[in-house]
Scaffold this motif. Structure first.
Motif, mmCIF file in Angstrom:
data_model
loop_
_atom_site.group_PDB
_atom_site.id
_atom_site.type_symbol
_atom_site.label_atom_id
_atom_site.label_comp_id
_atom_site.label_asym_id
_atom_site.label_seq_id
_atom_site.Cartn_x
_atom_site.Cartn_y
_atom_site.Cartn_z
ATOM 1 N N THR A 100 36.183 39.093 47.052
ATOM 2 C CA THR A 100 35.890 37.758 46.540
ATOM 3 C C THR A 100 34.424 37.458 46.812
ATOM 4 O O THR A 100 33.763 38.136 47.613
ATOM 5 N N HIS A 101 33.911 36.446 46.130
ATOM 6 C CA HIS A 101 32.516 36.049 46.379
ATOM 7 C C HIS A 101 32.307 35.714 47.852
ATOM 8 O O HIS A 101 31.320 36.155 48.464
ATOM 9 N N ASP A 161 36.934 27.099 42.928
ATOM 10 C CA ASP A 161 36.985 28.356 42.185
ATOM 11 C C ASP A 161 37.503 29.475 43.068
ATOM 12 O O ASP A 161 37.101 29.620 44.237
ATOM 13 N N ASP A 162 38.396 30.270 42.495
ATOM 14 C CA ASP A 162 39.010 31.409 43.170
ATOM 15 C C ASP A 162 37.938 32.329 43.770
ATOM 16 O O ASP A 162 37.092 32.858 43.047
ATOM 17 N N GLY A 163 37.993 32.484 45.104
ATOM 18 C CA GLY A 163 37.035 33.358 45.777
ATOM 19 C C GLY A 163 35.762 32.674 46.204
ATOM 20 O O GLY A 163 34.917 33.279 46.862
ATOM 21 N N TYR A 164 35.603 31.403 45.839
ATOM 22 C CA TYR A 164 34.396 30.639 46.166
ATOM 23 C C TYR A 164 34.732 29.434 47.050
ATOM 24 O O TYR A 164 33.992 28.468 47.090
ATOM 25 N N TYR A 208 28.259 34.436 37.006
ATOM 26 C CA TYR A 208 27.758 35.779 36.744
ATOM 27 C C TYR A 208 27.730 36.056 35.254
ATOM 28 O O TYR A 208 28.510 35.508 34.489
ATOM 29 N N ASP A 236 33.638 38.682 38.498
ATOM 30 C CA ASP A 236 34.844 37.878 38.704
ATOM 31 C C ASP A 236 36.039 38.392 37.914
ATOM 32 O O ASP A 236 37.137 37.861 38.061
ATOM 33 N N GLN A 237 35.844 39.382 37.063
ATOM 34 C CA GLN A 237 36.955 39.879 36.244
ATOM 35 C C GLN A 237 37.779 40.943 36.964
ATOM 36 O O GLN A 237 38.851 41.322 36.497
ATOM 37 N N SER A 297 45.769 34.797 41.119
ATOM 38 C CA SER A 297 44.498 34.529 40.443
ATOM 39 C C SER A 297 44.631 34.324 38.943
ATOM 40 O O SER A 297 43.628 34.092 38.268
ATOM 41 N N LYS A 344 40.919 40.980 42.988
ATOM 42 C CA LYS A 344 40.361 40.826 44.329
ATOM 43 C C LYS A 344 41.408 41.132 45.409
ATOM 44 O O LYS A 344 42.592 40.809 45.248
ATOM 45 N N ARG A 384 40.693 33.044 38.991
ATOM 46 C CA ARG A 384 39.596 33.669 38.233
ATOM 47 C C ARG A 384 40.061 34.189 36.880
ATOM 48 O O ARG A 384 39.274 34.299 35.942
#
Length: 851
Positions: A818-819, A242-245, A780, A787-788, A194, A791, A212
């Motif tokens: 993740t989201h 996007d990472d996690g999305y 966010y 996101d900081q 990430s 994950k 992220r």
């Protein structure tokens, strides 16, 4: 003291010894010693083959390369260099052999051997660099301003025919300054983390996957690289992921992405800092060691001589030395009188030293020769002076009529028109602007009246606001910290500087000045009449008003011009005298100027500025009895001539600073230009006698907060043993003074008007796709920082608390989803979840096993 003996097993297998007397390879015969050039060769079938220029900047993991760069000393070289004959002026020669991670010992051995051979063709004066994939030097990276690619395969893997059919590829984009685009072995989640940006090339779409924790500069590099790859491979679209999305992609894009990176197998590791040189840089800067090499006993012996700081005088031209910078690099220096064998085998022996010390195999090793040392080698020494080296600007100008003419030309308009002169002299103008001074007494700010301007006390701290026109109004905030001032007063002064800068719109240049290290322009404000008395001003207060200092004192006069001169209060006794300086003695109504036998006429003229009309000038050896009586009697003092002329000219160095991990990290930028000042960055320009901190408008609050600490750490860990109290100047982007811009050729004030941050660049690319698929991106707020957080997969977070990763808070496991995983579990996004009552949040977490 460490002593190492190198044996056969300590040397690289297949590393043959070159010879300066062997016949030069045909590939090198057209290399002319008096001609600038940038050339690259690849080792193919154990033969040196010239690389076509359209392939410069592309390397293969299985191969070894030789890179040759010849340029005028201090000038850049690289892929856009033009070959031309140089009839006047010296050239510097650099030969790098670059080894891919999968290059065989035979290939790397030939590259090393041929490097020695090319050096012999040039007369043995080139600097030789051993470079390995992933650990390239700053100089190597500087050749490729637009970055370079590292692709898998090589000459023995048929890569030339691989382009006939489309290949699904995965690239990692790394590097804040020089983007390095590295092809991974396969397209797999195993390579993702990430902290980086990845490019996935498919026939229909280039996916730009954004970690992220990736920084904005690398994101921008990746977006630009995607455009280039799109054109080269004729791929219709670019899609950002996007990472996690990943599951928020539109259905068509998600289906294509899922073909190559199945979302049910998604596994993204935390940020990878293994390739970050910051911590290692800090390590080597504080632990430099010097070794002498010898083979007199029949065995090659490396003996430790000293631990830094080291000096040029530590090097004997009859010997060979190793400078050990730890895992960040080994330098081997070959004296002019060393044997041919020592010269040709020096790099080989240094590699043996690396093995003996159990340093990583990718440790950089560089060989330099006596008289042709590059800048990055010289700066490791506490002092270095080249033959016939020019003196600094402070030595060029004198006082009297000549000085008045010279200083008159240092007005603000002239300095902005001639920034190189401003950079050299460190004068913004001639000091004729508006000046206000305050003394800091705890939390109180007390203005110093104009008659007292220029009088400072070592126990106090001062705030100085200087305003001038050039051509618009500019502000400089100096804050002067006395050597005997308290940390409390220094802290209040720093706070007042921040408050004043905010009142001025945040655009003022801020200069931290520690007593004894006043920069030229600061001294110019007082026209060479600054006085520093010992103690606090309060000790000399009379009837509530400050006096002009003690009634009986001895002042040592330092400097010989209006921008180098000041007077320092010393003990009033004969032992304080020094034959190299002038002194002003005051005792009641008696005034003397004592002139040491080695002092100059210019120093004597400056001394007159610290005294009234009635005084006696006394030359050393011709003192009157009254003088000795007023100074407290005769005594011994320093009479030796000062041989330190302080004339060493050091080139400026530029570093990109990062505090992303919370610790000081730095990467040097060789052959820098204004284009290296990116708004997302905080930069450190080391002008040797001054440190500039350049604050990009898009740099983070954390980076800005730690800039001063970063500069202090840099000075404290300087292997040259430099004084940690030299001036530190903070500059905001767009408010650069000529004393800063003069270090950059062809400076343009409108340069950043066309700069596009990543998000703007991304929006433009997404708008140019042949098929426009819009999706809603959730952003966010800083308050949630969702996101900081690092994950982890659901199965890890639902395990028992004793099996959780160390960085996971057992009470807030949901922040480490993740989201996409969060939505799949809670059927809402985190922003919606965050607005629920705490009892409801806990109830929902229990249901999904996260409580």
């Amino acid at each position: 003291m460490q002593v190492f003996e190198l044996h056969h097993l300590d040397y690289d297998e297949g590393y043959a010894n070159g010879s300066t007397h062997s016949a030069v390879d045909g590939a090198f015969r057209n290399v002319q010693k008096n001609t600038t050039a940038f050339l690259i060769w690849r080792i193919e079938n154990m033969t040196v083959i010239p690389l076509p220029k359209d392939q410069y900047g592309t390397f293969y993991t299985n191969d070894s390369y030789i890179i040759y760069a010849a340029s005028q000393y201090g000038l850049p070289s690289g892929t856009d260099s033009v070959s031309r004959e140089i009839r006047a002026g010296s050239l510097e020669y650099h030969i790098h052999f670059w080894l891919g991670s999968a290059s065989t010992p035979d290939k790397s051995g030939v590259a090393a051997y041929k490097t020695v051979e090319l050096d012999g063709h040039l007369g043995g004066i080139a600097t030789q660099h051993r470079e390995t994939q992933g650990n390239e030097s700053a100089r190597f990276k500087s050749y490729f301003k637009n970055g370079f690619r590292v692709l898998k395969g090589g000459t023995d893997s048929g890569f030339k025919s691989a382009t006939k059919t489309f290949e699904i590829r995965l690239y990692k984009v790394k590097g804040r300054r020089t983007p390095i685009i590295t092809q991974e072995e396969s397209v797999s989640w195993n390579f993702f983390n990430s902290g980086d940006v990845f490019l996935v090339l498919t026939p229909k779409i280039i996916f730009v996957w954004i970690g992220r924790a990736a920084n904005g500069v690398e994101k921008l590099h990746a977006a630009k690289a995607a455009l280039v790859l799109k054109s080269e491979n004729n791929i219709p679209n670019i899609t950002f992921v996007d990472d996690g999305y990943e599951k928020t992609l539109n259905e068509d894009d998600k289906k294509e992405f899922n073909k190559y990176l199945p979302l049910e197998k998604r596994m993204v590791y935390p940020p990878d800092h293994s390739g970050d040189d910051g911590d290692k840089e800090k390590q080597f800067r504080s632990s430099i060691r010097l070794y002498r090499c010898s083979d007199n006993s029949g065995k090659y012996r490396v003996t430790e001589i000293k631990t830094g700081p080291i000096f040029q005088t530590d090097l004997n031209p009859e010997d060979v030395y190793i400078l050990d910078n730890g895992s960040n690099g080994i330098w081997v220096w070959v004296g002019k009188k060393a044997s041919d064998k020592e010269r040709t085998e020096s790099l080989r022996n240094a590699r043996g030293f690396v093995k003996k010390k159990n340093y990583p195999n990718n440790t950089r090793v560089t060989r330099v020769v006596d008289g042709a040392e590059p800048m990055e080698f010289k700066v490791l020494f506490a002092s270095w002076k080249d033959k016939d080296e020019a003196k600094g600007v402070g030595k060029t100008y004198t006082v009297g009529k000549v000085a008045k003419v010279a200083v008159a030309k240092f007005d603000a308009i002239t300095m902005h028109e001639r920034p190189a002169l401003a950079a050299e002299s460190q004068l913004v103008d001639d000091g004729t602007g508006d000046l206000k001074i305050w003394k800091i007494i705890k939390s109180n700010v007390v203005e110093v009246l104009k008659p007292k301007h220029g009088i400072f006390y070592s126990g106090d701290c001062y705030l100085i606001l200087y305003t001038y026109e050039a051509p618009s109004q500019k502000n400089i905030i100096y804050y002067w910290l006395g050597s005997q001032s308290t940390p409390e007063d220094a802290g209040w002064t720093t706070l007042k500087v921040m408050e004043m800068n905010l009142e001025l719109g945040g655009t003022a240049m801020q200069v931290r000045v520690v007593q004894g290290h006043e920069p030229p322009h600061f001294l110019q404000l007082f026209k060479g009449k600054m006085v520093i008395f010992r103690g606090k001003a309060a000790e000399y207060e009379e009837l509530g008003k400050n006096s002009k200092g003690p009634s009986h004192y001895l002042l040592q006069i330092c400097g010989s011009s209006t921008y180098t001169a000041k007077a320092v209060h010393v003990q009033c006794k004969a032992s304080s005298l020094n034959s190299n300086y002038c002194y002003v003695l005051k005792k009641n109504k008696h005034y003397y100027i004592w002139c040491g036998s080695y002092s100059t006429g210019d120093q004597r003229e400056m001394a007159k500025g610290f005294i009234g009309k009635d005084f006696n000038i006394l030359m050393e050896g011709k003192e009157t009895p009254e003088f000795w009586e007023d100074i407290g009697g005769q005594g011994t003092y320093t009479t030796a001539k000062n041989t330190d002329e302080n004339g060493t000219v050091r080139p400026a160095r530029l570093f990109q600073c990062s505090t992303a991990s919370g610790e000081f990290k730095v990467e040097e930028i060789m052959n820098f230009t204004q284009t290296d000042l990116i708004p997302e960055d905080v930069m450190l320009l080391d002008a040797y006698n001054t440190i500039f901190i350049w604050l990009g408008n898009l740099s983070t609050k954390e980076e800005r907060r730690l800039t001063l600490e970063t500069a202090k750490n840099y000075l404290q860990n300087d292997p040259a043993g430099r004084d940690a109290h030299i001036p530190i100047t903070e500059i905001k982007q767009g408010c650069e003074p000529p004393s800063f811009t003069g270090f950059f050729t062809n400076w343009s004030n409108s340069f950043w008007s066309t700069h596009k941050p990543f998000e703007e660049f991304r929006n433009e690319i997404e708008g140019t796709n042949t098929t426009i698929n819009t999706k809603e991106r959730i952003v966010y707020t800083e308050d949630s920082n969702f996101d900081q957080y690092i994950k982890y997969p659901i199965n890890i977070l639902t395990a028992s608390s004793d099996k959780l990763p160390n960085k996971v808070d057992p009470l807030r496991k949901e922040l480490h989803l993740t989201h996409d995983d969060f939505v799949s579990l809670f059927k809402m996004n985190y922003a919606e979840f965050e607005n629920l009552p705490k009892w409801k949040q806990q109830e929902m977490k229990k249901k999904v096993g996260l409580f």
